[in-house]
Design an enzyme around this catalytic site. Structure first.
Site, mmCIF file in Angstrom:
data_model
loop_
_atom_site.group_PDB
_atom_site.id
_atom_site.type_symbol
_atom_site.label_atom_id
_atom_site.label_comp_id
_atom_site.label_asym_id
_atom_site.label_seq_id
_atom_site.Cartn_x
_atom_site.Cartn_y
_atom_site.Cartn_z
ATOM 1 N N ASP A 31 52.478 43.142 55.794
ATOM 2 C CA ASP A 31 52.505 41.840 56.673
ATOM 3 C C ASP A 31 53.553 40.412 55.520
ATOM 4 O O ASP A 31 52.904 40.103 55.118
ATOM 5 C CB ASP A 31 50.835 41.125 57.931
ATOM 6 C CG ASP A 31 51.543 39.946 58.674
ATOM 7 O OD1 ASP A 31 52.889 40.261 58.053
ATOM 8 O OD2 ASP A 31 50.811 39.660 58.909
ATOM 9 N N GLU A 83 55.772 33.957 26.778
ATOM 10 C CA GLU A 83 54.770 35.007 26.649
ATOM 11 C C GLU A 83 56.411 36.021 27.212
ATOM 12 O O GLU A 83 55.035 36.846 27.729
ATOM 13 C CB GLU A 83 54.005 34.606 27.355
ATOM 14 C CG GLU A 83 54.176 34.648 29.395
ATOM 15 C CD GLU A 83 53.062 34.183 29.653
ATOM 16 O OE1 GLU A 83 51.731 34.802 29.395
ATOM 17 O OE2 GLU A 83 52.431 33.114 30.713
ATOM 18 N N CYS A 120 50.712 30.551 30.379
ATOM 19 C CA CYS A 120 51.696 29.983 30.795
ATOM 20 C C CYS A 120 51.893 28.199 30.390
ATOM 21 O O CYS A 120 52.463 27.340 30.093
ATOM 22 C CB CYS A 120 51.191 29.593 32.072
ATOM 23 S SG CYS A 120 51.675 30.891 33.020
ATOM 24 N N THR A 163 54.208 37.853 42.288
ATOM 25 C CA THR A 163 54.383 37.038 41.887
ATOM 26 C C THR A 163 55.526 36.613 41.229
ATOM 27 O O THR A 163 55.385 35.840 40.280
ATOM 28 C CB THR A 163 52.891 35.798 41.831
ATOM 29 O OG1 THR A 163 52.536 37.031 40.777
ATOM 30 C CG2 THR A 163 52.085 36.876 42.912
ATOM 31 N N HIS A 244 49.663 23.875 37.281
ATOM 32 C CA HIS A 244 50.493 25.398 37.072
ATOM 33 C C HIS A 244 50.877 26.348 38.465
ATOM 34 O O HIS A 244 49.935 26.160 39.285
ATOM 35 C CB HIS A 244 49.695 25.862 35.643
ATOM 36 C CG HIS A 244 50.395 27.489 35.587
ATOM 37 N ND1 HIS A 244 51.508 27.538 35.591
ATOM 38 C CD2 HIS A 244 48.940 28.499 35.830
ATOM 39 C CE1 HIS A 244 51.875 29.413 35.418
ATOM 40 N NE2 HIS A 244 50.544 29.581 35.666
ATOM 41 N N ASN A 328 56.860 32.793 39.792
ATOM 42 C CA ASN A 328 55.750 32.382 38.483
ATOM 43 C C ASN A 328 57.283 32.046 37.558
ATOM 44 O O ASN A 328 57.779 32.857 36.725
ATOM 45 C CB ASN A 328 54.533 33.531 38.660
ATOM 46 C CG ASN A 328 54.288 32.641 37.426
ATOM 47 O OD1 ASN A 328 54.189 31.592 37.031
ATOM 48 N ND2 ASN A 328 52.951 33.033 37.284
ATOM 49 N N SER A 364 46.846 31.590 30.902
ATOM 50 C CA SER A 364 45.293 32.358 30.876
ATOM 51 C C SER A 364 45.068 32.625 29.265
ATOM 52 O O SER A 364 45.648 32.951 28.539
ATOM 53 C CB SER A 364 45.432 34.257 30.860
ATOM 54 O OG SER A 364 46.315 33.878 32.623
HETATM 55 N N1 CAA Z 1 48.497 36.474 56.517
HETATM 56 C C1 CAA Z 1 48.326 35.350 56.286
HETATM 57 N N2 CAA Z 1 47.563 35.398 54.953
HETATM 58 C C2 CAA Z 1 47.486 36.663 54.143
HETATM 59 C C3 CAA Z 1 47.979 37.498 55.041
HETATM 60 C C4 CAA Z 1 48.374 37.715 56.493
HETATM 61 N N3 CAA Z 1 48.901 39.039 56.852
HETATM 62 N N4 CAA Z 1 47.482 39.048 54.209
HETATM 63 C C5 CAA Z 1 46.800 38.452 53.436
HETATM 64 N N5 CAA Z 1 46.752 36.883 53.418
HETATM 65 C C6 CAA Z 1 46.112 36.184 52.042
HETATM 66 C C7 CAA Z 1 44.410 36.811 51.549
HETATM 67 O O1 CAA Z 1 43.938 36.485 52.544
HETATM 68 C C8 CAA Z 1 45.343 35.550 50.302
HETATM 69 O O2 CAA Z 1 44.622 34.834 50.197
HETATM 70 P P1 CAA Z 1 43.202 34.240 49.830
HETATM 71 O O3 CAA Z 1 42.751 34.453 48.816
HETATM 72 O O4 CAA Z 1 43.593 32.326 49.936
HETATM 73 O O5 CAA Z 1 42.200 34.296 50.712
HETATM 74 C C9 CAA Z 1 46.455 35.808 49.548
HETATM 75 O O6 CAA Z 1 47.164 36.373 51.049
HETATM 76 C C10 CAA Z 1 46.743 37.107 49.288
HETATM 77 O O7 CAA Z 1 46.296 37.888 49.562
HETATM 78 P P2 CAA Z 1 45.435 39.402 48.336
HETATM 79 O O8 CAA Z 1 44.609 38.086 47.515
HETATM 80 O O9 CAA Z 1 44.956 40.444 49.075
HETATM 81 O O10 CAA Z 1 46.579 39.448 47.512
HETATM 82 P P3 CAA Z 1 46.646 40.923 46.095
HETATM 83 O O11 CAA Z 1 45.733 40.852 46.281
HETATM 84 O O12 CAA Z 1 46.979 41.515 46.839
HETATM 85 O O13 CAA Z 1 46.636 40.277 45.145
HETATM 86 C C11 CAA Z 1 46.563 38.713 43.213
HETATM 87 C C12 CAA Z 1 46.720 38.497 44.597
HETATM 88 C C13 CAA Z 1 45.611 39.424 42.685
HETATM 89 C C14 CAA Z 1 46.326 36.628 43.298
HETATM 90 C C15 CAA Z 1 48.100 38.976 42.587
HETATM 91 O O14 CAA Z 1 48.842 38.419 42.911
HETATM 92 C C16 CAA Z 1 47.779 38.867 41.181
HETATM 93 O O15 CAA Z 1 47.597 40.136 40.540
HETATM 94 N N6 CAA Z 1 48.402 38.006 40.816
HETATM 95 C C17 CAA Z 1 49.156 37.500 39.238
HETATM 96 C C18 CAA Z 1 48.151 37.047 38.376
HETATM 97 C C19 CAA Z 1 47.897 35.426 38.834
HETATM 98 O O16 CAA Z 1 48.998 34.985 39.225
HETATM 99 N N7 CAA Z 1 46.596 35.007 38.617
HETATM 100 C C20 CAA Z 1 46.520 33.506 38.954
HETATM 101 C C21 CAA Z 1 45.184 32.820 38.106
HETATM 102 S S1 CAA Z 1 46.175 33.393 36.611
HETATM 103 C C22 CAA Z 1 48.098 32.144 36.223
HETATM 104 O O17 CAA Z 1 48.279 31.616 36.262
HETATM 105 C C23 CAA Z 1 48.427 32.346 35.068
HETATM 106 C C24 CAA Z 1 49.601 33.120 35.335
HETATM 107 O O18 CAA Z 1 50.701 32.527 36.123
HETATM 108 C C25 CAA Z 1 50.042 34.774 35.499
#
Ligand code: CAA
Length: 445
Positions: A31, A83, A120, A163, A244, A328, A364
């Site tokens: 979606d 990085e 970061c 991201t 961040h 990002n 991280s």
């Molecule tokens: N409508 C509205 N919202 C929706 C939706 C829809 N149809 N479908 C899903 N969502 C929401 C989910 O509820 C979720 O929100 P909440 O966490 O508030 O509940 C959000 O969208 C994301 O959905 P998922 O958690 O299912 O997404 P995912 O598992 O596919 O991926 C993630 C999320 C794990 C963060 C992934 O993007 C990822 O691995 N990112 C890289 C790591 C990262 O950025 N981590 C952040 C902290 S680390 C950091 O900050 C260092 C850095 O820069 C990397």
């Protein structure tokens, strides 16, 4: 004592764009609102085939030097935070200095150069290094150039793929700055964590869900540490809170926790008590599970209150504007969050001089750092000189097939040739390989 801070900044976005709701979501069978509402992202920036961390960093730095009328002799330090480095020995700052020396008279032979690595947070750490160097009186009247540059690419199919992003932020750190003054006080939250790492590999190994938890835990620690030196924070102390921003949804989570923390034992908590009760205190609970459940209920209720929504809308939401459209930028991410806030304030006609920002950086592995900044008198002139929105709007919009080719082109393990999508003009571009396998660059008129 003279003030030290960020005198000016410029950005350079990768010149390509991947539209998340319209191009990415259909391919993933998701979606579109998962990206726009859930993660809070509309698009990611990508580097064209002739762009990389050196060209983006050098282009941002040149814009900055030209606008501020600087010559190489005015710069005593060039620190690059990244990085995404492709060289384990020669720092990216030397490549960037080499680029700049192609277009300026004079050279950077007497400037100290380095490369900072801590995921970061390294961009903020480089600012620290520059601040300390100036405060120690070792700068001989010269300024420092800090460049945060990254291509934040994930393996295709990784949850982090949504991201991604690519861009550079160049910042001039100097005495008597025009943009923001840095506080002496800092708070740290740091621990040996395994949430996101690249053990000699280009694309990260990520435990996404854990990375979110580690971000929140370290930020909270840093906030407490900051308060231990700067005194208790009140929600009205800061005009904006740039954090961040790996994706805006992450900051949404962090902001709620931060708000709960900073209203505790204040009149705001008391005012809210009638509506949602007081915050649960650990000592009032016999078991952890009941405490955690009470906390979750309180947070859910807090999120819906007018007070929180109002604070979030004023202080946090305006920091997310650029990130929503570029993704990002790793080391540059917190710095475009600050810039988003300043650009928003300029658009709203706010009188921001003298007001304060609460800046939260995170890397991280993991470490968070919190400090305060005071907006300087000339901030508006600095912000109005930038062309951020023009750069974002000018990006080439990739189809899915083109995106896959661009990803392969920037994959260090693939040897992919690719026609450029945009034409370089008055900028540095990748120019092939040298005799020792080094990357070469030229300035394209
Ligand atoms: N409508 C509205 N919202 C929706 C939706 C829809 N149809 N479908 C899903 N969502 C929401 C989910 O509820 C979720 O929100 P909440 O966490 O508030 O509940 C959000 O969208 C994301 O959905 P998922 O958690 O299912 O997404 P995912 O598992 O596919 O991926 C993630 C999320 C794990 C963060 C992934 O993007 C990822 O691995 N990112 C890289 C790591 C990262 O950025 N981590 C952040 C902290 S680390 C950091 O900050 C260092 C850095 O820069 C990397």
């Amino acid at each position: 004592m003279t003030t030290v801070g960020i005198d000016a900044m410029e950005i350079w976005t990768g010149k390509l764009k991947l539209d998340l709701p319209n191009t990415f979501a259909p391919e993933k069978g998701e979606d579109p609102e998962k990206y726009t509402k859930g993660l809070g992202l509309n698009a990611s920036s990508f580097p064209d085939s002739y762009e990389d961390i050196v060209t983006m960093g050098a282009n941002a730095a040149k814009k900055l030097m030209d606008r501020k009328g600087l010559e190489p002799d005015d710069i005593g330090r060039i620190d690059v935070a990244t990085e995404s480095s492709f060289d384990n020995s020669k720092p990216i700052s030397t490549y960037i200095a080499g680029c700049l020396e192609q277009v300026y008279e004079g050279d950077f032979h007497h400037a100290n150069k380095g490369e900072r690595k801590f995921a970061c947070i390294a961009g903020t750490q480089s600012i620290d290094d520059a601040y300390n160097w100036i405060r120690a009186g070792r700068n001989r009247g010269r300024a420092a150039l800090v460049i945060a540059t990254d291509t934040a690419l994930y393996a295709r199919g990784d949850a982090g793929e949504a991201t991604q992003g690519a861009g550079a932020v160049a910042m001039l750190i100097d005495e008597d700055p025009d943009l923001v003054e840095l506080s002496m006080e800092q708070g740290y939250g740091s621990a040996d964590e395994t949430d996101f790492l690249k053990p000699n590999q280009q694309f990260p190994s990520v435990d996404g869900k854990r990375s979110v938890k580690v971000y929140l835990a370290r930020m909270r620690e840093a906030l407490e540490d900051f308060e231990s030196v700067a005194g208790k924070i009140h929600p009205d102390d800061f005009a904006y809170g740039p954090f961040h921003t790996p994706f805006p949804g992450m900051v949404r989570k962090a902001a709620l926790l931060a708000y709960r923390h900073i209203i505790r034992d204040t009149e705001v908590e008391e005012e809210l008590a009638e509506e949602i009760g007081r915050q649960p205190r650990q000592e009032a609970f016999d078991d952890d599970e009941a405490f955690t459940e009470a906390l979750r209920e309180y947070m859910d209720a807090l999120k819906g209150t007018e007070q929180y929504q109002d604070w979030y809308g004023r202080t946090i939401e305006p920091t997310l504007g650029i990130s929503r459209d570029v993704g990002n930028w790793y080391t540059g991410s917190v710095h475009i969050a600050r810039l988003s806030a300043l650009m928003h304030a300029a658009e709203q006609g706010e009188d921001l001089a003298g007001q304060r920002l609460l800046v939260g950086s995170y890397g991280s592995g993991a470490q968070a750092e919190i400090h305060a900044e005071t907006v300087c008198d000339n901030w508006l002139e600095e912000v109005e000189a930038l062309d951020v929105q023009e750069q974002i709007d000018a990006r080439y919009d990739l189809s899915w097939a083109e995106y896959e080719e661009v990803h392969d082109r920037h994959n260090h393990e693939k040897d992919k040739e690719l026609e450029e999508f945009t034409a370089p003009e008055n900028e540095f571009a990748f120019d092939g390989w040298g005799r020792m396998g080094e990357r070469k660059y030229r300035y394209v008129e």
